[in-house]
Design an enzyme around this catalytic site. Sequence first.
Site, PDB file in Angstrom:
ATOM      1  N   PHE A  30       0.791  -1.295  -0.129  1.00 23.21           N
ATOM      2  CA  PHE A  30      -0.074  -0.045  -0.014  1.00 23.21           C
ATOM      3  C   PHE A  30       0.882   1.354   0.019  1.00 23.21           C
ATOM      4  CE2 PHE A  30      -3.481   2.557   2.457  1.00 23.21           C
ATOM      5  CZ  PHE A  30      -4.345   2.732   1.241  1.00 23.21           C
ATOM      6  N   GLY A  31       1.571   1.261  -1.083  1.00 23.79           N
ATOM      7  CA  GLY A  31       2.646   2.448  -1.113  1.00 23.79           C
ATOM      8  C   GLY A  31       2.100   3.394  -2.152  1.00 23.79           C
TER       9      GLY A  31
ATOM     10  N   THR B  44       2.276  -6.081 -11.551  1.00 24.46           N
ATOM     11  CA  THR B  44       2.651  -5.014 -12.227  1.00 24.46           C
ATOM     12  C   THR B  44       3.873  -4.518 -11.464  1.00 24.46           C
ATOM     13  OG1 THR B  44       1.066  -3.305 -11.115  1.00 24.46           O
ATOM     14  CG2 THR B  44       0.553  -4.306 -13.283  1.00 24.46           C
TER      15      THR B  44
ATOM     16  N   GLU C 199      12.295 -12.770 -16.494  1.00 25.30           N
ATOM     17  CA  GLU C 199      12.345 -11.785 -17.661  1.00 25.30           C
ATOM     18  C   GLU C 199      13.643 -11.435 -18.435  1.00 25.30           C
ATOM     19  OE1 GLU C 199       9.671  -8.502 -16.012  1.00 25.30           O
ATOM     20  OE2 GLU C 199      10.751  -7.156 -17.286  1.00 25.30           O
TER      21      GLU C 199
ATOM     22  N   HIS D 216       6.350  -5.760 -19.765  1.00 26.86           N
ATOM     23  CA  HIS D 216       6.817  -4.774 -18.712  1.00 26.86           C
ATOM     24  C   HIS D 216       6.444  -3.237 -19.327  1.00 26.86           C
ATOM     25  CE1 HIS D 216       9.719  -4.069 -14.977  1.00 26.86           C
ATOM     26  NE2 HIS D 216       8.933  -3.351 -15.201  1.00 26.86           N
ATOM     27  N   ILE D 217       5.299  -2.995 -19.377  1.00 23.90           N
ATOM     28  CA  ILE D 217       5.088  -1.696 -19.725  1.00 23.90           C
ATOM     29  C   ILE D 217       4.153  -0.933 -18.806  1.00 23.90           C
ATOM     30  CG2 ILE D 217       4.937  -2.037 -22.304  1.00 23.90           C
ATOM     31  CD1 ILE D 217       1.908  -2.635 -22.096  1.00 23.90           C
ATOM     32  N   GLY D 218       4.522  -0.987 -17.578  1.00 26.53           N
ATOM     33  CA  GLY D 218       3.758  -0.357 -16.483  1.00 26.53           C
ATOM     34  C   GLY D 218       3.640   1.058 -16.630  1.00 26.53           C
TER      35      GLY D 218
ATOM     36  N   ARG E  80       7.189  -6.815  -9.897  1.00 29.51           N
ATOM     37  CA  ARG E  80       8.493  -7.529 -10.209  1.00 29.51           C
ATOM     38  C   ARG E  80       8.085  -8.897 -10.104  1.00 29.51           C
ATOM     39  NH1 ARG E  80      10.001  -3.141 -11.693  1.00 29.51           N
ATOM     40  NH2 ARG E  80      11.835  -2.087 -11.246  1.00 29.51           N
TER      41      ARG E  80
ATOM     42  N   ILE F 178       1.977   3.345  -5.308  1.00 28.37           N
ATOM     43  CA  ILE F 178       1.213   2.533  -6.531  1.00 28.37           C
ATOM     44  C   ILE F 178      -0.017   1.935  -6.084  1.00 28.37           C
ATOM     45  CG2 ILE F 178       1.234   1.334  -8.577  1.00 28.37           C
ATOM     46  CD1 ILE F 178       4.103   1.866  -8.832  1.00 28.37           C
TER      47      ILE F 178
HETATM   48  C1  GLV Z   1       9.118  -0.097 -13.438  1.00 24.92           C
HETATM   49  O1  GLV Z   1       9.230  -1.479 -13.265  1.00 24.92           O
HETATM   50  C2  GLV Z   1       9.754   0.619 -12.553  1.00 24.92           C
HETATM   51  O2  GLV Z   1      10.484   0.231 -11.302  1.00 24.92           O
HETATM   52  O3  GLV Z   1      10.254   2.028 -12.613  1.00 24.92           O
END
Ligand code: GLV
Length: 326
Positions: A155-156, A237, A268, A286-288, A239, A158
């Site tokens: 719960f940081g 989303t 990955e 990995h397009i977050g 790691r 993001i």
């Molecule tokens: C993306 O995965 C980030 O850590 O910025």
Amino acid sequence: MKQNIYVTRRLPQAAMELLEKNFQVECNPFDRVLHREELREQVKGRDGLLALLTDRIDEEVLEAAGKQLRVIANYSVGFNNIDVAKATARKIAVTNTPGVLTDTSADLTLALILGVARRLVESDKYVRAGKFEGWGPLLFLGADVHGKTLGLMGFGRIGYAVAKRAMGFDMRVLYHDTHRADPEREKQVQAQYVDRDTLLKEADFLSIHVPLTPETDRFVGAREFSLMKPTAYLINTARGKIIDEGELVWALKNKEIAGAGLDVFEHEPAVHPALLTMDQVILLPHIGSASIETRTKMGLMAAENLIAFFKGQVPPNCVNPEVFGK
Ligand code: GLV
């Protein structure tokens, strides 16, 4: 004389321009990750490095860089690719890019939640394959998102931004983290703190938002999947290594969970071959943080960190301020 900076992969133009205005810049000319030997070779004789999450900056690379290297600006919020303890021991400052990618990453998390629940990718493939013969009462029935329980592991910044979006879908939001958040912060997004097992048992969508550390390595595996609902979806989303991918495959095959939305993978860019055959998973490269706006902001932020460092300041996003005696 301008400091000598090596950029391990071309960044959005505005970031390259800011770097070039301030430093003597050399950039990886290839549109691919540098091989280990190339990275070891290129770090030599540099004052600073602008690195990516795909560059493993370990003792070997730091040793190759030698004493001249003073700062590494990582172009991501996660910095598990860097051995920060080893960098600190060598008095090398390390920076990251927090904040600017929060909303973009949260948007993608919602896209995965909606995508797996409403079977978007499968449906798209079906139409493209020319199979669509008209509306059907049982065609691609998925699961509702609204009114369901979202379980946030972490719960940081993001995780919180995902909770904020979930409010718009009338979701019930539960979270677990090492520390309970401030009640005011919980209240703003109507999130409720629960213990880890309750989170696993109650979530219809379990979404991962913890950093990768030795403690969270393979944090979710067989035991966790066995506690989840057979109708639940896993969303990652964060790691890849936080999930035991082999055990995820087992859980999906044995219908311990209903599906998964993955933007990151344990090894990955390799993806477990079984995942590639499964319709109930969505796999993204990995397009977050991959919007033009956000990737530009990340580049500018990484450049600003380098600029501050060489002005003799503590860079604004330094992850090892001990280097400055802080
Ligand atoms: C993306 O995965 C980030 O850590 O910025």
